[in-house]
Design an enzyme around this catalytic site. Sequence first.
Site, PDB file in Angstrom:
ATOM      1  N   ASN A 157      37.137  45.683  33.425  1.00 65.60           N
ATOM      2  CA  ASN A 157      38.586  45.580  33.250  1.00 65.60           C
ATOM      3  C   ASN A 157      38.998  45.094  31.870  1.00 65.60           C
ATOM      4  OD1 ASN A 157      37.179  43.462  34.773  1.00 65.60           O
ATOM      5  ND2 ASN A 157      39.040  42.286  34.525  1.00 65.60           N
ATOM      6  N   CYS A 331      44.362  37.716  35.534  1.00 65.51           N
ATOM      7  CA  CYS A 331      44.122  36.549  36.391  1.00 65.51           C
ATOM      8  C   CYS A 331      43.563  35.381  35.594  1.00 65.51           C
ATOM      9  CB  CYS A 331      43.201  36.911  37.546  1.00 65.51           C
ATOM     10  SG  CYS A 331      41.880  37.990  37.103  1.00 65.51           S
TER      11      CYS A 331
HETATM   12  N1  PLP Z   1      38.197  44.285  40.278  1.00 67.04           N
HETATM   13  C1  PLP Z   1      38.604  44.621  39.051  1.00 67.04           C
HETATM   14  C2  PLP Z   1      37.649  45.270  38.112  1.00 67.04           C
HETATM   15  C3  PLP Z   1      39.915  44.341  38.647  1.00 67.04           C
HETATM   16  O1  PLP Z   1      40.307  44.664  37.409  1.00 67.04           O
HETATM   17  C4  PLP Z   1      40.797  43.721  39.563  1.00 67.04           C
HETATM   18  C5  PLP Z   1      42.181  43.365  39.149  1.00 67.04           C
HETATM   19  O2  PLP Z   1      42.428  43.036  38.016  1.00 67.04           O
HETATM   20  C6  PLP Z   1      40.320  43.403  40.839  1.00 67.04           C
HETATM   21  C7  PLP Z   1      39.018  43.706  41.172  1.00 67.04           C
HETATM   22  C8  PLP Z   1      41.207  42.749  41.858  1.00 67.04           C
HETATM   23  O3  PLP Z   1      42.108  43.677  42.389  1.00 67.04           O
HETATM   24  P1  PLP Z   1      43.487  43.192  43.078  1.00 67.04           P
HETATM   25  O4  PLP Z   1      44.399  42.782  41.963  1.00 67.04           O
HETATM   26  O5  PLP Z   1      43.977  44.412  43.811  1.00 67.04           O
HETATM   27  O6  PLP Z   1      43.138  42.083  44.010  1.00 67.04           O
END
Ligand code: PLP
Length: 399
Positions: A157, A331
Site C-alpha cells: 500500500n 492508518c
Molecule cells: N490491507 C492493505 C494492503 C491495505 O492497504 C488496507 C487499507 O489501507 C487494508 C488491508 C485494510 O483494509 P480496510 O481499510 O478495508 O480495513
Amino acid sequence: MRRVYLDNNATTPLAPEVFKAMSPYWLEDFGNASSTHWYGQRARAAVEEAREQVAKLINARADEIVFTSGGTEGDNAALFGVAEAAPGRDRDATHGKHIVTSSIEHHAVLNAAKVLEQRGVTVTFVPVGATGVVDPADVEYAIRPGTVLISIMHANNELGTLQPVEEIGRIARAHGVVFHTDAVQSAGKIRVDVGELGADLLTLSAHKLHGPKGVGALYVRKGTRFRTLGYAGHHERYRSARTENVPGLVGFGKAAELAREHLDENASRLGRLRDRLEAAILNEVPSVKINGDPARRLPGTTNLRFEFVDGEAFVIAMDLRQVACSTGAACSSGSLEPSHVLAAIGLSRDQARASIRFSLGTFNTDEDIDQTLAALPDVVERLRSLSARYDQQAAGSRL
Ligand code: PLP
C-alpha cells in the site's frame, strides 16, 4: 480553485454508478437477507448478485466468497481462521504452529501475526530487499514442519510494489502449506486471478476500488481448513456471523463489476498519468528518489523521497494548495514512528520522513497532474529553504 485528490491508496471516491446501485437498499429494499419473506428475498437476491460480481473480479466461484467488514477483518480472519483450524500437535489451538509472512505487510496482517505469536504460534517475518520485494527463496527457506500458513501481500500500500505472489503460491502448494495474499491494493487495479496467483485465501476491500467503506471479502478456496471468527447465526455459510450490510455489498458488487469491465483501460491511463507526474517531478525538482521498485508496481502509485523535506509539512503545504497526498498509510498518519515499510527497505528515519506517496484513482485527470505540478516545485523549494541541513549541503556543493 478545484481540489485534487491523490490519496487513492487510503480510500477512493465512490463511483456514481455504485452510489446509484446502492440507493434502493436504504429506504425501499431494506430487508434482512436471512428473512423468509419478500423483503428478505429481495435482499438475499441482491447479496448473491454482489457475491457473483466480486467472485468474477478475481476469477473465483461465488461460494468461495465470504463477505467481511473490510480488508482488516479479512486479513485478521485469514490468519486466525487458518492458524486455529490447522491440526496442531496437541489440543492447544495454536501451540507448535508456524506462520511465514513479510516485514512489509499491512498492520492488519502484522498485528494479527503478533497476537498469534503471543498465543504460542511462531512467526517468521521475511525481510525485503531495497526495492521492497520479497525473495521467494526466503519464503521457501522459512518453511518447516508445523508451517500452517504463508501470508504475503500482492501489492504494498505504501510503495505500490508488487510481490512475486505466483511464485510464492507455487512454493506454498509444493510444500502443502495454505497461502493467503492481501490483494486489497491490487484488486480492481491490475489483474487478480486466484488460480494464477495460487492463493487459497485472498483479501479484498471495497473502498479501495471506488466502492463503499466498511465492506470487503475474503476468498476462501473450497476445501481450505478455516475457522469462522464470530459466533452467532448461520450467515455466510457459517463462515462469518452477522446480518449482511446489504447496501454496502450491493455497492461492492457494482464497484467490482466496473473495475473488471474497465481494468485494462484504467490501468494504462493511470500508469500514463503517474509516469507523467513522476517524470516531471524528477525532471524539475533536484534530489528526489523513487522508493520501491520502479518496474514492478501498481500503475497509479509512486512513492518519492524529497531529500531535506519534512513529509508532514509537505502534505500540509500541498493541502493548502488544494492537493491531497500522504506520507504513507492512512492508518499510520500522525504516528511519530517512521513507516515500517520504509524502514524495511533500509531508509533512515530522515529519509522515511521525507517520503511522500501519490496514489491515483479512476477519476484523476491530466488537469489534476497539471495542478499538482504547478504547486509542487515551489512547495519543495520553500520547505527546503527552512532546512538547515539543506543549506549546508547547498553551500557544500557550491564550494
Ligand atoms: N490491507 C492493505 C494492503 C491495505 O492497504 C488496507 C487499507 O489501507 C487494508 C488491508 C485494510 O483494509 P480496510 O481499510 O478495508 O480495513
